[in-house]
Write a protein that holds these residues in place. Structure first.
Motif, mmCIF file in Angstrom:
data_model
loop_
_atom_site.group_PDB
_atom_site.id
_atom_site.type_symbol
_atom_site.label_atom_id
_atom_site.label_comp_id
_atom_site.label_asym_id
_atom_site.label_seq_id
_atom_site.Cartn_x
_atom_site.Cartn_y
_atom_site.Cartn_z
ATOM 1 N N GLN A 197 41.843 36.304 29.436
ATOM 2 C CA GLN A 197 41.118 36.599 30.664
ATOM 3 C C GLN A 197 40.061 35.539 30.945
ATOM 4 O O GLN A 197 39.969 34.997 32.051
ATOM 5 C CB GLN A 197 40.473 37.983 30.567
ATOM 6 C CG GLN A 197 39.688 38.408 31.800
ATOM 7 C CD GLN A 197 40.569 38.740 32.980
ATOM 8 O OE1 GLN A 197 41.606 39.345 32.844
ATOM 9 N NE2 GLN A 197 40.162 38.312 34.165
ATOM 10 N N GLU A 254 40.136 32.824 34.049
ATOM 11 C CA GLU A 254 39.079 32.859 35.059
ATOM 12 C C GLU A 254 38.412 31.498 35.206
ATOM 13 O O GLU A 254 38.152 31.032 36.318
ATOM 14 C CB GLU A 254 38.045 33.931 34.712
ATOM 15 C CG GLU A 254 38.486 35.346 35.034
ATOM 16 C CD GLU A 254 37.336 36.337 35.047
ATOM 17 O OE1 GLU A 254 36.193 35.920 35.360
ATOM 18 O OE2 GLU A 254 37.568 37.527 34.748
ATOM 19 N N ARG A 285 43.590 40.812 35.273
ATOM 20 C CA ARG A 285 44.652 39.957 35.804
ATOM 21 C C ARG A 285 45.889 40.770 36.180
ATOM 22 O O ARG A 285 46.533 40.518 37.201
ATOM 23 C CB ARG A 285 45.002 38.864 34.796
ATOM 24 C CG ARG A 285 43.810 37.980 34.454
ATOM 25 C CD ARG A 285 44.223 36.727 33.720
ATOM 26 N NE ARG A 285 45.122 35.898 34.505
ATOM 27 C CZ ARG A 285 44.755 35.139 35.528
ATOM 28 N NH1 ARG A 285 43.483 35.110 35.908
ATOM 29 N NH2 ARG A 285 45.629 34.411 36.175
ATOM 30 N N GLY A 309 44.916 42.849 39.158
ATOM 31 C CA GLY A 309 44.644 41.953 40.279
ATOM 32 C C GLY A 309 45.889 41.537 41.023
ATOM 33 O O GLY A 309 45.882 41.404 42.253
ATOM 34 N N ARG A 310 46.963 41.328 40.278
ATOM 35 C CA ARG A 310 48.220 40.971 40.948
ATOM 36 C C ARG A 310 48.693 42.128 41.834
ATOM 37 O O ARG A 310 49.225 41.908 42.928
ATOM 38 C CB ARG A 310 49.274 40.619 39.905
ATOM 39 C CG ARG A 310 48.977 39.318 39.167
ATOM 40 C CD ARG A 310 50.163 38.863 38.331
ATOM 41 N NE ARG A 310 49.857 37.633 37.631
ATOM 42 C CZ ARG A 310 49.413 37.542 36.388
ATOM 43 N NH1 ARG A 310 49.225 38.659 35.695
ATOM 44 N NH2 ARG A 310 49.147 36.384 35.826
ATOM 45 N N THR A 349 46.524 42.105 45.010
ATOM 46 C CA THR A 349 46.913 41.041 45.936
ATOM 47 C C THR A 349 48.183 41.415 46.687
ATOM 48 O O THR A 349 48.302 41.178 47.894
ATOM 49 C CB THR A 349 47.111 39.712 45.189
ATOM 50 O OG1 THR A 349 45.879 39.349 44.540
ATOM 51 C CG2 THR A 349 47.502 38.597 46.142
ATOM 52 N N GLY A 389 42.882 36.263 45.239
ATOM 53 C CA GLY A 389 43.431 36.693 43.957
ATOM 54 C C GLY A 389 42.765 36.009 42.790
ATOM 55 O O GLY A 389 42.391 36.647 41.799
ATOM 56 N N HIS A 446 40.266 39.240 42.880
ATOM 57 C CA HIS A 446 41.193 40.286 42.423
ATOM 58 C C HIS A 446 41.497 40.218 40.935
ATOM 59 O O HIS A 446 41.693 41.262 40.300
ATOM 60 C CB HIS A 446 42.507 40.204 43.198
ATOM 61 C CG HIS A 446 42.356 40.422 44.657
ATOM 62 N ND1 HIS A 446 43.344 40.117 45.561
ATOM 63 C CD2 HIS A 446 41.317 40.913 45.394
ATOM 64 C CE1 HIS A 446 42.938 40.407 46.786
ATOM 65 N NE2 HIS A 446 41.708 40.888 46.706
ATOM 66 N N ARG A 447 41.553 39.017 40.371
ATOM 67 C CA ARG A 447 41.942 38.878 38.966
ATOM 68 C C ARG A 447 40.750 38.590 38.063
ATOM 69 O O ARG A 447 40.920 38.102 36.950
ATOM 70 C CB ARG A 447 42.998 37.770 38.818
ATOM 71 C CG ARG A 447 44.294 38.071 39.537
ATOM 72 C CD ARG A 447 45.432 37.145 39.118
ATOM 73 N NE ARG A 447 45.206 35.765 39.476
ATOM 74 C CZ ARG A 447 45.583 35.200 40.634
ATOM 75 N NH1 ARG A 447 46.178 35.954 41.556
ATOM 76 N NH2 ARG A 447 45.367 33.930 40.874
ATOM 77 N N THR A 448 39.550 38.899 38.523
ATOM 78 C CA THR A 448 38.350 38.641 37.722
ATOM 79 C C THR A 448 37.682 39.941 37.293
ATOM 80 O O THR A 448 37.767 40.961 37.991
ATOM 81 C CB THR A 448 37.325 37.795 38.504
ATOM 82 O OG1 THR A 448 36.776 38.578 39.577
ATOM 83 C CG2 THR A 448 37.965 36.530 39.074
#
Length: 331
Positions: A21, A25, A190, A193-194, A197, A220, A224-226
């Motif tokens: 992660q 990031e 992550r 987050g996908r 999105t 994203g 979204h992925r953080t």
């Protein structure tokens, strides 16, 4: 023995997920250009993008989980005629997450402090989308002398918070986002987050349009992925119903300044049946009520837009803001 191995396996997977992660990031943050600069307000370090010249300044407030990213096309169409200010709330895009008050009064006050730090004097033409429209209305209620006009894009309305299903749905959503935020640091940000999105891609008219695809990719990577993005989302969803109610209380107690108001409604129905209930109420009745707040109320429908009007039909937002800006300059 089996329990020990099981525990050790979970610990190893969590540690590996945490490393993955953090590395992802950092890599994705470095891959995206930061267009603005950082401003310190209280405990928060906020990313601000200020472009163009011309009064009154156009100040943009994004929807839930939103940032400067979805406004690229709108800002490009406005900065030739006005100073345009966008910023990222804590946890979104380039603003690191920090615990803070997400009530509309507090968000409006922080925005005012950002503008003061930037030495940008009022009055302002406020432009808000969705939840950001509630923040705009809170600002107008608290600081009416600083508002020259408002353009509200597919805005939320306080009456939604009074519906029978709003509070239980809000609790479930808040709980789900809090769980996701807790799991985020071990790599689940992550994974979730996908999914987020992909959900956003279903809410726009054309996810393959170049500027929309660029937004989905950047949002994203930066939100979204953080981990910070999920913490910010959890904080905003946890207080979403109360935000509607508090804005309703402010509207009752303080009203709205006598300034021009334009409401832009999305013309395309949401992709799922549940959202359509609120969509029908907002677009057929509540948006007209918001437009009637000011003495020069105007209601426009973006026929080819989903909820993300700034992405689907940015030219409509640009035209309406430019028209109001011109009217205000001629006063």
């Amino acid at each position: 023995m089996h329990g020990t191995w099981w525990t050790a396996g979970i610990a190893a997977a969590a540690a590996g997920g945490a490393v993955w992660q953090r590395r992802c990031e950092r890599r994705e943050a470095h891959a995206h250009h930061r267009p603005g600069h950082m401003v310190r307000v209280g405990d928060a370090s906020l990313h601000v993008v200020a472009e163009g010249e011309g009064q009154p300044t156009v100040v943009i407030a994004s929807g839930i989980g939103g940032s400067h990213l979805e406004w690229e096309q709108v800002a490009a169409g406005l900065r030739q005629v006005a100073r345009v200010v966008r910023y990222d709330r804590p946890g979104f895009a380039f603003s690191p997450y920090v615990r803070g008050d997400r009530r509309p009064e507090a968000v409006a006050t922080v925005l005012r402090e950002v503008l003061a730090a930037e030495r940008i004097p009022p009055p302002y033409l406020l432009l808000g989308h969705s939840l950001g429209a509630l923040h705009v209305r809170a600002y107008a209620a608290l600081f009416p002398q600083e508002v020259a006009g408002a353009v509200l894009v597919d805005p939320a309305h306080e009456d939604i918070g009074e519906l029978a299903w709003a509070r239980p749905v809000g609790r479930v959503a808040g709980w789900a986002f809090r769980v996701a935020a807790l799991l985020g640091p071990v790599g689940m940000a992550r994974v979730f987050g996908r999914m987020l999105t992909r959900a956003d891609a279903r809410r726009v008219a054309d996810a393959r349009a170049p500027h929309t695809a660029a937004f989905l990719q950047a949002a994203g990577a930066l939100t979204h992925r953080t981990v910070g993005g999920w913490r910010g989302l959890a904080a905003e969803y946890a207080g979403l119903v109360d935000t509607h109610i508090r804005v309703g209380d402010l509207a009752t107690a303080r009203g709205f300044p006598a300034v021009p108001v334009t409401v832009i409604s999305a013309g395309l129905q949401p992709p799922n049946r549940f959202e359509r209930v609120g969509w029908t109420l907002l677009r057929t009745e509540l948006h007209r009520r918001i437009a009637a707040l000011g003495p020069y109320g105007r209601h426009v429908v973006a026929e080819h837009s989903g909820h993300m009007v700034p992405l689907d039909e940015p030219e409509i937002v640009v035209d309406e803001v430019r028209a109001m800006h011109q009217r205000l300059r001629m006063k």
